[in-house]
Design an enzyme around this catalytic site. Sequence first.
Site, PDB file in Angstrom:
ATOM      1  N   ASN A 111       0.856  -1.186   0.000  1.00 63.73           N
ATOM      2  CA  ASN A 111       0.000   0.000   0.000  1.00 63.73           C
ATOM      3  C   ASN A 111       0.893   1.237   0.000  1.00 63.73           C
ATOM      4  OD1 ASN A 111      -1.911   1.984   0.397  1.00 63.73           O
ATOM      5  ND2 ASN A 111      -2.394   1.395   2.503  1.00 63.73           N
ATOM      6  N   TRP A 112       0.991   1.884  -1.159  1.00 68.44           N
ATOM      7  CA  TRP A 112       1.857   3.050  -1.272  1.00 68.44           C
ATOM      8  C   TRP A 112       1.284   4.295  -0.597  1.00 68.44           C
ATOM      9  CZ3 TRP A 112       3.801   3.093  -7.097  1.00 68.44           C
ATOM     10  CH2 TRP A 112       4.575   1.948  -7.315  1.00 68.44           C
ATOM     11  N   LYS A 113       0.009   4.261  -0.259  1.00 67.68           N
ATOM     12  CA  LYS A 113      -0.674   5.406   0.355  1.00 67.68           C
ATOM     13  C   LYS A 113      -0.489   6.643  -0.525  1.00 67.68           C
ATOM     14  CE  LYS A 113      -0.313   3.239   4.848  1.00 67.68           C
ATOM     15  NZ  LYS A 113      -0.193   3.399   6.307  1.00 67.68           N
ATOM     16  N   HIS A 145      -9.560   0.493   5.271  1.00 66.20           N
ATOM     17  CA  HIS A 145      -8.280   0.746   5.932  1.00 66.20           C
ATOM     18  C   HIS A 145      -8.501   1.674   7.124  1.00 66.20           C
ATOM     19  CE1 HIS A 145      -4.162   2.101   6.623  1.00 66.20           C
ATOM     20  NE2 HIS A 145      -3.758   1.038   5.945  1.00 66.20           N
ATOM     21  N   GLU A 185      -7.009   4.147   8.206  1.00 69.44           N
ATOM     22  CA  GLU A 185      -6.896   5.581   7.921  1.00 69.44           C
ATOM     23  C   GLU A 185      -8.167   6.111   7.279  1.00 69.44           C
ATOM     24  OE1 GLU A 185      -2.098   5.031   7.409  1.00 69.44           O
ATOM     25  OE2 GLU A 185      -3.340   5.313   5.621  1.00 69.44           O
ATOM     26  N   GLU A 187      -5.233  -5.373  10.851  1.00 68.59           N
ATOM     27  CA  GLU A 187      -4.272  -4.303  11.084  1.00 68.59           C
ATOM     28  C   GLU A 187      -4.508  -3.703  12.464  1.00 68.59           C
ATOM     29  OE1 GLU A 187      -4.737  -1.224   8.140  1.00 68.59           O
ATOM     30  OE2 GLU A 187      -6.797  -0.868   8.727  1.00 68.59           O
ATOM     31  N   GLY A 230       2.496   2.527  11.071  1.00 66.99           N
ATOM     32  CA  GLY A 230       3.310   3.732  10.955  1.00 66.99           C
ATOM     33  C   GLY A 230       3.924   4.192  12.258  1.00 66.99           C
ATOM     34  N   SER A 288       3.362  -2.395  10.403  1.00 74.32           N
ATOM     35  CA  SER A 288       4.819  -2.282  10.537  1.00 74.32           C
ATOM     36  C   SER A 288       5.545  -3.593  10.278  1.00 74.32           C
ATOM     37  CB  SER A 288       5.189  -1.730  11.923  1.00 74.32           C
ATOM     38  OG  SER A 288       4.682  -0.428  12.095  1.00 74.32           O
ATOM     39  N   GLY A 316       2.954  -1.330   4.322  1.00 74.17           N
ATOM     40  CA  GLY A 316       2.929   0.110   4.105  1.00 74.17           C
ATOM     41  C   GLY A 316       4.288   0.650   3.719  1.00 74.17           C
ATOM     42  N   GLY A 317       5.003   1.227   4.692  1.00 75.63           N
ATOM     43  CA  GLY A 317       6.263   1.908   4.416  1.00 75.63           C
ATOM     44  C   GLY A 317       7.288   1.066   3.681  1.00 75.63           C
TER      45      GLY A 317
END
Length: 255
Positions: A9-11, A98, A100, A170, A176, A216, A237-238
């Site tokens: 997920n590049w967000k 998600h 967010e 999640e 994050g 993470s 994610g990151g």
Amino acid sequence: MRKNIVAGNWKMNLDHAAGLQLFAEILNLINNELKGNQEVVVCPPFVHISSLAQLLKANSTVSIGAQNCHHSDAGAYTGEISASMLKSSGASYVIIGHSERRAFFAEDDLVLAQKLDVVLKNELSPIFCIGETLEQRNAGTHFDVIESQLKEAAFHLSDDQFKKLVLAYEPVWAIGTGLTATPEQAQEVHAFIRSKVAEQYSAELANELTILYGGSCNPKNAAELFGQEDIDGGLIGGASLKAQDFVDIIKVFNS
């Protein structure tokens, strides 16, 4: 048989040129270093989907996903994207629910149920996210929260519809933040999710369902997390923004 899936997920990151470069690097590493024992999904910002899909060509080990979609087929919803638009652009997966989206855009279970319906109607595969906040875990209500999210948003689906879902657990407190649920904590929740699906549908359906861990996950902890009985991959994610890190996570399934 369950699929092993690693989804990135590049967000809201990377302009068009940077997105193309990263995706090309990922494809090159996959072609050179992986045996194909898993499915890879890359979920970029909307504006990249069509271009990335064109780069895929015949690479069947990688799929393109979107990070969200609107719950209506079409209409006067300025700035929104429909499921049919995503499909026509080359997406085959869509992340729904998600944390967010729930937190920053006030998406509740009623809206998410509608989104699941429209995604399935357009023959896309939802990656449906569920999970608890730190406050809910500390209060000991995390199982209740997760069960409610499943019941209110997804358990209206038929057996045939539900088996098309990929679930993603999640823990919101581990997204994050650098914090990660221990493998034992993650496994406990994944097993709980699978048990609730078995109660609602069947043990057979539950056993075939892919459940990802998102929170993470990185190259250092992926093997221990993915080694748990009920963890079938990750929503990354990151680490998905670094080609080698992302592919190193995927390579866990080749070891």
